[in-house]
Design a protein around this motif. Structure first.
Motif, mmCIF file in Angstrom:
data_model
loop_
_atom_site.group_PDB
_atom_site.id
_atom_site.type_symbol
_atom_site.label_atom_id
_atom_site.label_comp_id
_atom_site.label_asym_id
_atom_site.label_seq_id
_atom_site.Cartn_x
_atom_site.Cartn_y
_atom_site.Cartn_z
ATOM 1 N N THR A 15 0.816 -1.213 0.000
ATOM 2 C CA THR A 15 0.000 0.000 0.000
ATOM 3 C C THR A 15 0.849 1.263 0.000
ATOM 4 N N ASP A 16 2.091 1.197 0.472
ATOM 5 C CA ASP A 16 2.985 2.357 0.476
ATOM 6 C C ASP A 16 4.391 1.889 0.128
ATOM 7 N N ALA A 17 4.754 2.013 -1.137
ATOM 8 C CA ALA A 17 6.031 1.486 -1.611
ATOM 9 C C ALA A 17 7.221 2.175 -0.958
ATOM 10 N N SER A 18 7.144 3.475 -0.733
ATOM 11 C CA SER A 18 8.276 4.172 -0.116
ATOM 12 C C SER A 18 8.565 3.621 1.268
ATOM 13 N N PRO A 32 18.005 -0.733 -3.283
ATOM 14 C CA PRO A 32 16.985 -0.337 -4.254
ATOM 15 C C PRO A 32 17.607 0.078 -5.580
ATOM 16 N N HIS A 33 16.903 -0.210 -6.649
ATOM 17 C CA HIS A 33 17.313 0.198 -7.987
ATOM 18 C C HIS A 33 16.310 1.242 -8.469
ATOM 19 N N PRO A 34 16.588 1.921 -9.565
ATOM 20 C CA PRO A 34 15.656 2.955 -10.029
ATOM 21 C C PRO A 34 14.225 2.434 -10.081
ATOM 22 N N ARG A 35 13.304 3.322 -9.758
ATOM 23 C CA ARG A 35 11.890 2.940 -9.761
ATOM 24 C C ARG A 35 11.136 3.678 -10.839
ATOM 25 N N GLU A 36 10.047 3.069 -11.278
ATOM 26 C CA GLU A 36 9.131 3.682 -12.233
ATOM 27 C C GLU A 36 7.925 4.171 -11.467
ATOM 28 N N CYS A 37 7.588 5.441 -11.635
ATOM 29 C CA CYS A 37 6.446 6.004 -10.909
ATOM 30 C C CYS A 37 5.351 6.438 -11.878
ATOM 31 N N LEU A 38 4.120 6.391 -11.381
ATOM 32 C CA LEU A 38 2.978 6.895 -12.132
ATOM 33 C C LEU A 38 2.931 8.418 -11.983
ATOM 34 N N ALA A 39 2.111 9.088 -12.764
ATOM 35 C CA ALA A 39 2.007 10.551 -12.721
ATOM 36 C C ALA A 39 1.598 11.055 -11.333
ATOM 37 N N ASP A 40 0.811 10.258 -10.603
ATOM 38 C CA ASP A 40 0.376 10.687 -9.267
ATOM 39 C C ASP A 40 1.405 10.378 -8.173
ATOM 40 N N GLY A 41 2.571 9.837 -8.558
ATOM 41 C CA GLY A 41 3.635 9.569 -7.598
ATOM 42 C C GLY A 41 3.686 8.152 -7.083
ATOM 43 N N VAL A 43 4.357 4.265 -6.921
ATOM 44 C CA VAL A 43 5.424 3.463 -7.513
ATOM 45 C C VAL A 43 4.801 2.348 -8.349
ATOM 46 N N LEU A 44 5.063 2.385 -9.649
ATOM 47 C CA LEU A 44 4.587 1.338 -10.539
ATOM 48 C C LEU A 44 5.416 0.076 -10.292
ATOM 49 N N THR A 45 6.740 0.218 -10.358
ATOM 50 C CA THR A 45 7.641 -0.888 -10.022
ATOM 51 C C THR A 45 8.925 -0.336 -9.424
ATOM 52 N N ALA A 46 9.457 -1.071 -8.471
ATOM 53 C CA ALA A 46 10.767 -0.769 -7.895
ATOM 54 C C ALA A 46 11.457 -2.095 -7.640
ATOM 55 N N ASP A 47 12.615 -2.274 -8.235
ATOM 56 C CA ASP A 47 13.375 -3.499 -8.019
ATOM 57 C C ASP A 47 14.308 -3.305 -6.833
ATOM 58 N N LEU A 48 14.436 -4.353 -6.027
ATOM 59 C CA LEU A 48 15.355 -4.355 -4.895
ATOM 60 C C LEU A 48 16.150 -5.648 -4.953
ATOM 61 N N VAL A 49 17.347 -5.629 -4.375
ATOM 62 C CA VAL A 49 18.182 -6.818 -4.324
ATOM 63 C C VAL A 49 18.584 -7.056 -2.876
ATOM 64 N N VAL A 50 18.341 -8.289 -2.395
ATOM 65 C CA VAL A 50 18.748 -8.713 -1.060
ATOM 66 C C VAL A 50 19.615 -9.952 -1.234
ATOM 67 N N GLY A 52 21.836 -10.792 -3.245
ATOM 68 C CA GLY A 52 21.943 -11.271 -4.613
ATOM 69 C C GLY A 52 20.636 -11.709 -5.254
ATOM 70 N N HIS A 53 19.527 -11.608 -4.520
ATOM 71 C CA HIS A 53 18.228 -12.014 -5.054
ATOM 72 C C HIS A 53 17.370 -10.791 -5.307
ATOM 73 N N ARG A 54 16.770 -10.732 -6.499
ATOM 74 C CA ARG A 54 15.963 -9.581 -6.890
ATOM 75 C C ARG A 54 14.487 -9.833 -6.616
ATOM 76 N N PHE A 55 13.802 -8.767 -6.201
ATOM 77 C CA PHE A 55 12.347 -8.811 -6.134
ATOM 78 C C PHE A 55 11.819 -7.432 -6.478
ATOM 79 N N THR A 56 10.549 -7.367 -6.818
ATOM 80 C CA THR A 56 9.918 -6.134 -7.264
ATOM 81 C C THR A 56 8.810 -5.744 -6.298
ATOM 82 N N VAL A 57 8.707 -4.443 -6.033
ATOM 83 C CA VAL A 57 7.646 -3.886 -5.200
ATOM 84 C C VAL A 57 6.809 -2.981 -6.087
#
Length: 123
Positions: A15-18, A32-41, A43-50, A52-57
């Motif tokens: 519910t709150d990506a930040s 965290p890696h660069p994130r893609e945001c919608l016009a309203d702010g 987060v559409l997608t944000a990749d993170l690595v823990v 060596g394993h990647r996941f998306t929020v």
């Protein structure tokens, strides 16, 4: 054996990506890696690595509170107690009081379940 497709990675709806990204970075050392945001702010997608394993929020403002919380996500740490202390300090709750000596179970502020495990010691 190789595949033309990238490996599968968890995709978490929150519910709150930040807040979620800050929690994962502080508690698990997620990078965290660069994130893609919608016009309203949001987060559409944000990749993170823990470790060596990647996941998306991804953020969904209309995510209902009754959304099922799917699998328990597992992170291995040589000091799961330190991970638990950091997590509780920023709002996580212990979800299993009788965790094994090698595993700590917690629920993050977004309601997701995590198992923090200690690596097996060589025999």
């Amino acid at each position: 054996m190789t595949s033309e497709h990238p490996p599968a990675a968890p995709y978490l709806m929150v519910t709150d990506a930040s807040d979620a990204i800050a929690f994962y970075a502080h508690v698990f050392g997620a990078v965290p890696h660069p994130r893609e945001c919608l016009a309203d702010g949001r987060v559409l997608t944000a990749d993170l690595v823990v470790a060596g394993h990647r996941f998306t929020v991804s953020e969904w403002a209309d995510l209902p509170a009754t959304t099922p919380r799917l699998p328990v996500l597992t992170v291995e740490s040589t000091d799961p107690d330190a991970v638990l202390r950091r997590a509780v300090a920023v709002g996580a709750q212990v979800s299993a009081a009788n965790a094994t000596p090698r595993e700590v179970l917690l629920r993050d502020p977004d309601g997701r379940s995590w198992a923090i495990t200690r690596p097996e010691r060589p025999a």
